[in-house]
Design a protein around this motif. Structure first.
Motif, PDB file in Angstrom:
ATOM      1  N   GLU A 421       0.829  -1.204   0.000  1.00 20.93           N
ATOM      2  CA  GLU A 421       0.000   0.000   0.000  1.00 20.93           C
ATOM      3  C   GLU A 421       0.868   1.259   0.000  1.00 20.93           C
ATOM      4  O   GLU A 421       0.591   2.228  -0.718  1.00 20.93           O
ATOM      5  N   ALA A 422       1.936   1.230   0.829  1.00 24.36           N
ATOM      6  CA  ALA A 422       2.804   2.404   0.918  1.00 24.36           C
ATOM      7  C   ALA A 422       3.527   2.662  -0.401  1.00 24.36           C
ATOM      8  O   ALA A 422       3.648   3.811  -0.843  1.00 24.36           O
ATOM      9  N   LEU A 423       3.997   1.599  -1.051  1.00 30.33           N
ATOM     10  CA  LEU A 423       4.706   1.766  -2.320  1.00 30.33           C
ATOM     11  C   LEU A 423       3.751   2.165  -3.439  1.00 30.33           C
ATOM     12  O   LEU A 423       4.111   2.950  -4.326  1.00 30.33           O
ATOM     13  N   PHE A 424       2.536   1.624  -3.414  1.00 25.85           N
ATOM     14  CA  PHE A 424       1.545   1.948  -4.438  1.00 25.85           C
ATOM     15  C   PHE A 424       1.212   3.433  -4.420  1.00 25.85           C
ATOM     16  O   PHE A 424       0.937   4.038  -5.464  1.00 25.85           O
ATOM     17  N   ALA A 425       1.277   4.025  -3.217  1.00 26.05           N
ATOM     18  CA  ALA A 425       0.941   5.446  -3.095  1.00 26.05           C
ATOM     19  C   ALA A 425       2.059   6.355  -3.593  1.00 26.05           C
ATOM     20  O   ALA A 425       1.863   7.568  -3.749  1.00 26.05           O
ATOM     21  N   LEU A 426       3.223   5.766  -3.873  1.00 27.51           N
ATOM     22  CA  LEU A 426       4.360   6.557  -4.343  1.00 27.51           C
ATOM     23  C   LEU A 426       4.431   6.552  -5.870  1.00 27.51           C
ATOM     24  O   LEU A 426       4.044   5.570  -6.503  1.00 27.51           O
ATOM     25  N   PRO A 427       4.955   7.598  -6.453  1.00 25.35           N
ATOM     26  CA  PRO A 427       5.172   7.578  -7.905  1.00 25.35           C
ATOM     27  C   PRO A 427       6.350   6.662  -8.233  1.00 25.35           C
ATOM     28  O   PRO A 427       7.146   6.298  -7.367  1.00 25.35           O
TER      29      PRO A 427
END
Length: 971
Positions: A421-427
């Motif tokens: 989830e945290a990585l998905f929220a990053l570009p």
């Protein structure tokens, strides 16, 4: 820097064929130790790779670790090790944390390892440079027959920046020129050729031997220490001749000079067998094959590939190397008493295991749980012959690995969910915040290196600086907390002596005569007269200074007496406290430590007191504190025996702390003790107390003491020779045990090696109560207990609470449910805060839970009754509204009707009156509950919209489906 891990493969070198080696690992190890044993070196067994008695080390990372107290000048002169002049061995080492950390590189190249063996020879104030160099040269060129023309040596050439004032080691250079041409004797700075134990302590220049792995190419001196994979450092000889003051950084010359050498076993094996890397030797080959047998059918064997070649096969060989290295590391660590946990060395081991498991499952396609199945292969190999603990502890090793693999599977699921989830929220190319990475590590147990790996695989990075900053904040907070607690407990920092101080004392003084522990327990002294022989203070610059006179208005001082009754902290027993009377003035003794046989009393005085060396002193121990501490120490022995009797031989001591007010005992055991276990353990110890047998003590030769089968000794502890044998619950004397050591009569007796103080007889303890049992780390449990008056208080507190619980249980909850609930909650708080026994608390909590279950049943019955009444009232009102042609109804229901009951009621209303919308309000209990039901196609927009419009003025809200919603507002 030590010659330790790995031979580096020359570019383009081919992996050698697998054949029976001329020089297998065990032959090289034995040849080395045989060579030095023939030159009057004593063979010393490898110390445990887990230095349980040295909190400054995560793992033994060099052969010198077990001799550290000799180098520091703090060795107990009564121990066998203190008599050593020459020694040799092969030491088990792990470098995977702290200063020496090779973990992240293991598997990616051919020369890093977490576990390796370090061959070494030592001189303790005996021979020095000349003989050390001569023996090293003979060992390599004669015994192992290495080509002398391919050997290069280095020496310390001076370094005013890192070792100011230390001249170039021309003596070493001159000696080497007897064996090696001048163009192969090379000077280097302190970074390569000046060895230090740490920021303080013994240090000195070193000389390294490097080997040209290819040969036949002329002078390659330019490649020495140039990180070239074909010119290999194989041996380091350290000449310990200086001491660095940790406060000022100044160097002084040691009166006794030592030699400390280290040669990487695996590295030498590879050279002797002309193998391109350590991984191509018999140290690893059998583990590669054992791993392959656990992979899917048709899996490729280990191929020795690196870099782009290995990347083309999904890093298959990297995975093989990492797994083989890591299983060695974990098995040796677990066999030596380490546990896997989330802090310190336990977390390092957790990282290692999880790294190996991820390589095995993700890269090689192994089934989860494969890793633990490799441990038997290591135990069955020649390593099991050299180190029997691998076989003796195999069941524990396998169980620990299996348990951790299972835990890791759960951690991966939880951590991956958060991380995804945290990585998905990053570009793309974004950076995961350091605080997020630290949350994964600290709160979810997700390894930081796996976080970085997963981030890279997704095309993102981790703010490693931010992670390290978060980690540093936590470490600093923890360190400050521990330091504050220690300082508060002690009241003043202890005066600690090092090698320079003990060496100066040894030149003029005999060791302190310690009369606090006598041959027989009743003769232990609590007072004695003596003379002030030395004074030590820490000056304003932070340097330790020996003085002849000290005014205590200037701060505390360390006083060395010629005789003392004070027990110096050791063996899990707290130091004595008390007073020194010097010239009519009283000093408070806050701490007592022993350094190389010199007992240092850290003293303070509230008024101005001046003390001079040579002054007579009367030492008085706080007798009551000593008596209580002695009793608790004896009962710790009884507890150790009781746990072994109840739980079996797998119980091993992992630490203890005996204070006047309580005792604490850590031991190896894989699960929490059951109530029956606790009760039986407590019963066994109280049986020892009831016997009132005298505590027996006798000074016995160490080897004779170790011949007693019933003896319980602490793994890895260095004992004096002769050693005191202490027996608790013995019907007879220690002489009876020595006369017939094999007798099963001693199975009911606690027999240990111990230098501490003890109760005169077991009955002095009066009573024994376990107050707490909990986990310290995976596989390690801790028991805290009290004796004497504290035990009586605990028993009385338990009796009072049992009576209160019985009274509560007898109450009719139906008459005053609110009052009974309040009293149950209050009693639970009293139980949690109480010092009553750990065997009583679970029973009390069960009684309270029984009362709470009765209250819950009453509440459920009342709710059902209320729901029934509410249902009748609402159905009646709905019928009236429908008959009157209404399309909506707002009504109230009694407090306590839950959402489930209202949902059923709304369904009934809709069936009976399909066109009627309903809003039911339930006030009470400090809040307003609301339930809305809206038929499809009704004029009201939806149940949630109606509900929220009604609750909004009260600051409440709710939600649900279009046809049914519920919510509440406080107040």
């Amino acid at each position: 820097r030590r010659a330790a891990a790995g031979v580096r493969r020359a570019p383009g070198a081919l992996r050698a064929e697998t054949t029976a080696p001329e020089w297998p690992v065990d032959k090289v190890r034995d040849t080395f130790t045989d060579f030095f044993a023939a030159k009057a070196h004593e063979r010393v067994a490898s110390s445990p790779v887990v230095p349980l008695s040295d909190p400054t080390l995560l793992f033994a990372n060099a052969g010198m670790n077990q001799y550290k107290s000799i180098f520091l000048g703090t060795i107990d002169p009564k121990t066998k090790m203190a008599t050593l002049k020459r020694a040799c061995n092969s030491q088990k080492c792990i470098r995977a944390g702290g200063k020496h950390n090779d973990l992240d590189d293991v598997g990616k190249d051919l020369y890093h390892h977490t576990f390796f063996e370090m061959l070494g020879n030592w001189s303790f104030g005996d021979y020095f440079k000349e003989e050390a160099i001569k023996m090293a040269w003979e060992c390599l060129t004669v015994e192992f027959q290495l080509d002398p023309d391919r050997l290069y040596v280095t020496y310390f050439g001076g370094d005013e920046l890192k070792a100011p004032g230390v001249p170039s080691d021309e003596e070493t250079k001159k000696i080497w020129l007897k064996y090696v041409p001048a163009d192969r004797v090379l000077p280097f700075d302190a970074g390569d050729n000046f060895w230090e134990m740490g920021d303080a302590g013994p240090c000195g220049p070193c000389t390294e031997l490097h080997y040209d792995a290819l040969g036949g190419r002329g002078d390659v001196g330019a490649l020495v220490n140039a990180d070239d994979p074909t010119v290999i450092e194989i041996w380091n000889l350290v000449f310990i001749q200086f001491n660095r003051d940790g406060r000022t950084g100044a160097l002084s010359t040691l009166p006794a000079k030592h030699v400390d050498t280290g040669l990487g076993l695996e590295r030498l094996v590879a050279i002797l067998n002309a193998k391109p890397s350590n991984y191509d030797t018999d140290a690893f080959g059998f583990l590669f094959e054992a791993t392959r047998e656990l992979l899917p059918e048709g899996a490729a064997a280990y191929g020795g590939k690196l870099g782009a070649e290995d990347e083309a096969q999904n890093f298959r060989d990297t995975a093989y190397r990492a797994i083989a290295d890591h299983v060695r590391c974990l098995c040796f660590a677990l066999a030596d008493g380490a546990t896997i946990s989330n802090e310190g060395r336990g977390y390092v081991l957790r990282r290692i295991l999880r790294r190996a498991v991820r390589y095995g499952v993700s890269t090689l396609g192994a089934e989860p749980g494969f890793f633990a199945k490799l441990a038997p292969a290591l135990a069955a190999s020649p390593y099991g012959d050299a180190y029997p603990e691998l076989r003796a502890e195999l069941p524990k090793i396998v169980a620990a690995l299996e348990d951790e693999e299972t835990t890791f599977a759960k951690t991966l699921d939880r951590g991956m969910s958060y991380l995804d989830e945290a990585l998905f929220a990053l570009p793309k190319n974004g950076e995961l915040a350091g605080d997020d990475a630290f949350f994964l590590y600290d709160s979810l147990g997700f390894p930081a290196d796996l976080t970085a790996l997963v981030a890279r695989e997704s095309g993102r990075t981790v703010d490693e600086a931010g992670f390290e900053a978060a980690m540093a904040r936590q470490v600093q907070m923890s360190r400050e907390d521990r330091a504050a607690k220690a300082a508060a407990a002690r009241g003043v920092s202890a005066i600690a002596l090092g090698a320079a101080e003990t060496a100066s004392l040894a030149e003029e003084l005999a060791a302190t005569v310690e009369v606090g522990v006598a041959d027989a327990v009743p003769d232990d002294a609590v007072s004695a007269s003596g003379l002030v022989k030395a004074l030590f203070v820490v000056d304003d610059a932070g340097a330790m200074r020996r003085v002849d006179r000290h005014d205590f208005r200037d701060g505390p001082a360390g006083i060395v007496l010629d005789r003392t009754p004070f027990y110096a902290e050791a063996g899990g027993q707290a130091a004595d406290v008390g007073s020194l009377d010097v010239g009519g003035a009283s000093l408070e003794v806050r701490d007592v430590q022993s350094y190389a046989g010199y007992v240092v009393h850290t003293c303070v005085a509230e008024t101005g007191v001046v003390v001079e060396t040579g002054a007579p002193a009367t030492a008085a121990v706080d007798a009551d504190a000593r008596r209580k501490c002695s009793i608790n120490h004896s009962m710790t022995h009884a507890l150790n025996w009781a746990l072994k009797t109840r739980l079996g031989d797998g119980v091993a001591q992992r630490g203890s702390d005996n204070q006047p007010d309580r005792l604490r005992f850590d031991f190896s055991h894989g699960a929490a003790l059951s109530l029956d276990d606790l009760e039986e353990t407590e019963r066994l110890v109280n049986g020892v107390i009831a016997s009132s047998r005298p505590v027996q003590r006798k000074l016995v030769p160490l080897d004779e003491a170790r011949g007693i089968p019933a003896l319980r000794a602490v793994f890895g502890e260095a004992y004096p020779d002769p050693v005191r044998v202490v027996a608790v619950n013995l019907d007879g004397t220690v002489d009876d045990v020595l006369a017939d050591p094999e007798s099963d009569r001693w199975d009911g007796v606690s027999i240990e090696l111990c230098g501490g103080t003890h109760a005169v007889d077991a009955g002095a303890a009066e009573a024994f109560v376990i107050t707490q049992e909990a986990a310290v780390a995976k596989g390690v449990r801790r028991i805290e207990a009290v004796t004497g008056g504290a035990a009586r208080d605990a028993l009385a507190a338990g009796d009072e609470l049992v009576e209160a619980a019985a009274t509560l249980d007898a109450e009719d909850a139906g008459e005053d449910p609110a009052g009974v609930a309040r009293r149950a909650k209050a009693l639970r708080k009293r139980v949690d805060a109480s010092t009553c026994g750990a065997t009583v608390k679970p029973k009390l909590r069960l009684t309270i839970e029984g009362v709470q279950k009765k209250l819950a049943a009453l509440e459920k019955a009342e709710a059902a009754k209320a729901a029934g009444a509410a249902g009748d009232a609402v159905l009646e009102a709905a019928a009236a509204a429908a008959d009157a042609g209404k399309t909506a109804l707002v009504t109230t229901v009694p407090p306590g009707v839950d959402g489930k009951a209202m949902a059923k009621l709304c369904t009934k209303v809709q069936k009976a009156h399909p066109a009627l919308a309903l809003l039911a309000v339930a006030p009470g209990g400090g809040k307003v509950g609301a339930f809305a039901s809206v038929p499809d196609g009704h004029g009201v927009e939806s149940a949630p919209a109606w509900l929220n419009a009604a609750l909004a003025p009260l600051g409440g809200r709710g939600g649900g489906k279009p046809t049914f919603a519920q919510g509440y507002a406080k107040g």
